[in-house]
Design a protein around this motif. Structure first.
Motif, PDB file in Angstrom:
ATOM      1  N   LYS A  68     -13.926  18.489 -17.348  1.00  0.00           N
ATOM      2  CA  LYS A  68     -12.977  19.510 -16.919  1.00  0.00           C
ATOM      3  C   LYS A  68     -11.885  19.648 -17.978  1.00  0.00           C
ATOM      4  O   LYS A  68     -11.298  18.660 -18.402  1.00  0.00           O
ATOM      5  N   ILE A  69     -11.666  20.870 -18.405  1.00  0.00           N
ATOM      6  CA  ILE A  69     -10.642  21.144 -19.410  1.00  0.00           C
ATOM      7  C   ILE A  69      -9.511  21.910 -18.743  1.00  0.00           C
ATOM      8  O   ILE A  69      -9.748  22.928 -18.089  1.00  0.00           O
ATOM      9  N   ARG A  70      -8.313  21.414 -18.913  1.00  0.00           N
ATOM     10  CA  ARG A  70      -7.139  22.093 -18.359  1.00  0.00           C
ATOM     11  C   ARG A  70      -6.365  22.731 -19.497  1.00  0.00           C
ATOM     12  O   ARG A  70      -6.223  22.147 -20.560  1.00  0.00           O
ATOM     13  N   GLU A  71      -5.859  23.919 -19.197  1.00  0.00           N
ATOM     14  CA  GLU A  71      -5.186  24.681 -20.235  1.00  0.00           C
ATOM     15  C   GLU A  71      -3.974  25.389 -19.650  1.00  0.00           C
ATOM     16  O   GLU A  71      -3.980  25.791 -18.492  1.00  0.00           O
ATOM     17  N   THR A  72      -2.931  25.520 -20.462  1.00  0.00           N
ATOM     18  CA  THR A  72      -1.743  26.283 -20.086  1.00  0.00           C
ATOM     19  C   THR A  72      -1.518  27.350 -21.152  1.00  0.00           C
ATOM     20  O   THR A  72      -2.260  27.421 -22.133  1.00  0.00           O
ATOM     21  N   SER A  73      -0.487  28.136 -20.983  1.00  0.00           N
ATOM     22  CA  SER A  73      -0.154  29.135 -22.005  1.00  0.00           C
ATOM     23  C   SER A  73       0.281  28.471 -23.304  1.00  0.00           C
ATOM     24  O   SER A  73       0.332  29.107 -24.344  1.00  0.00           O
ATOM     25  N   HIS A  74       0.593  27.184 -23.251  1.00  0.00           N
ATOM     26  CA  HIS A  74       1.003  26.437 -24.443  1.00  0.00           C
ATOM     27  C   HIS A  74      -0.165  25.756 -25.130  1.00  0.00           C
ATOM     28  O   HIS A  74      -0.004  25.187 -26.201  1.00  0.00           O
ATOM     29  N   GLY A  75      -1.335  25.749 -24.527  1.00  0.00           N
ATOM     30  CA  GLY A  75      -2.498  25.138 -25.139  1.00  0.00           C
ATOM     31  C   GLY A  75      -3.245  24.232 -24.190  1.00  0.00           C
ATOM     32  O   GLY A  75      -2.925  24.127 -23.004  1.00  0.00           O
ATOM     33  N   ILE A  76      -4.245  23.569 -24.724  1.00  0.00           N
ATOM     34  CA  ILE A  76      -5.077  22.652 -23.952  1.00  0.00           C
ATOM     35  C   ILE A  76      -4.263  21.414 -23.604  1.00  0.00           C
ATOM     36  O   ILE A  76      -3.522  20.890 -24.432  1.00  0.00           O
ATOM     37  N   LEU A  77      -4.426  20.930 -22.367  1.00  0.00           N
ATOM     38  CA  LEU A  77      -3.714  19.729 -21.934  1.00  0.00           C
ATOM     39  C   LEU A  77      -4.534  18.488 -22.259  1.00  0.00           C
ATOM     40  O   LEU A  77      -5.724  18.426 -21.965  1.00  0.00           O
ATOM     41  N   GLU A  78      -3.871  17.527 -22.869  1.00  0.00           N
ATOM     42  CA  GLU A  78      -4.508  16.262 -23.186  1.00  0.00           C
ATOM     43  C   GLU A  78      -3.745  15.150 -22.498  1.00  0.00           C
ATOM     44  O   GLU A  78      -2.521  15.178 -22.423  1.00  0.00           O
TER      45      GLU A  78
ATOM     46  N   GLY B 212      -1.441  10.488 -15.481  1.00  0.00           N
ATOM     47  CA  GLY B 212      -0.657  11.558 -14.859  1.00  0.00           C
ATOM     48  C   GLY B 212       0.202  12.337 -15.837  1.00  0.00           C
ATOM     49  O   GLY B 212       0.709  13.396 -15.519  1.00  0.00           O
ATOM     50  N   ARG B 213       0.397  11.813 -17.031  1.00  0.00           N
ATOM     51  CA  ARG B 213       1.184  12.520 -18.042  1.00  0.00           C
ATOM     52  C   ARG B 213       0.247  13.248 -18.989  1.00  0.00           C
ATOM     53  O   ARG B 213      -0.795  12.733 -19.365  1.00  0.00           O
ATOM     54  N   ARG B 214       0.633  14.442 -19.342  1.00  0.00           N
ATOM     55  CA  ARG B 214      -0.203  15.227 -20.240  1.00  0.00           C
ATOM     56  C   ARG B 214       0.672  15.930 -21.276  1.00  0.00           C
ATOM     57  O   ARG B 214       1.827  16.251 -21.016  1.00  0.00           O
ATOM     58  N   LEU B 215       0.094  16.181 -22.422  1.00  0.00           N
ATOM     59  CA  LEU B 215       0.733  16.942 -23.477  1.00  0.00           C
ATOM     60  C   LEU B 215      -0.117  18.174 -23.757  1.00  0.00           C
ATOM     61  O   LEU B 215      -1.346  18.105 -23.733  1.00  0.00           O
ATOM     62  N   ALA B 216       0.540  19.276 -24.031  1.00  0.00           N
ATOM     63  CA  ALA B 216      -0.182  20.495 -24.392  1.00  0.00           C
ATOM     64  C   ALA B 216      -0.435  20.488 -25.895  1.00  0.00           C
ATOM     65  O   ALA B 216       0.463  20.228 -26.691  1.00  0.00           O
TER      66      ALA B 216
END
Length: 94
Positions: free
Chosen positions: A2-12, A17-21
């Motif tokens: 599952k890949i999560r993405e925001t308007s700032h980029g892909i979340l890693e 529980g913490r993620r960086l875009a």
């Protein structure tokens, strides 16, 4: 997967529980302009023309050093960089 993405980029993240875009200028649909600029750069007739073309590249940010047949050398910074608030040191992620 599952890949999560925001308007700032892909979340890693690593599952805590913490993620960086992950933001990259290449995701902003600007690659075609860079390919055109690289093509045009091979046909530049003067140093000034080459520097002007190098300035239009979007990705990746590059330091361009060009020279002409008469020995003149020029420098141009090309690419896009994120706009940061005044005082931002870059020490920590935004």
């Amino acid at each position: 997967m599952k890949i999560r993405e925001t308007s700032h980029g892909i979340l890693e993240g690593d599952g805590d529980g913490r993620r960086l875009a992950f933001a990259w200028m290449g995701h902003k649909n600007t690659g075609a302009a860079t390919f055109r600029a690289l093509y045009d750069l091979t046909h530049a007739k003067t140093l000034e023309e080459g520097l002007d073309i190098a300035a239009t590249t979007d990705i990746p940010p590059l330091n361009w050093i060009l020279a002409d047949r008469s020995g003149r050398i020029g420098y141009q910074l090309g690419g896009r960089y994120p706009v940061r608030r005044p005082g931002w040191s870059g020490l920590y992620p935004v």
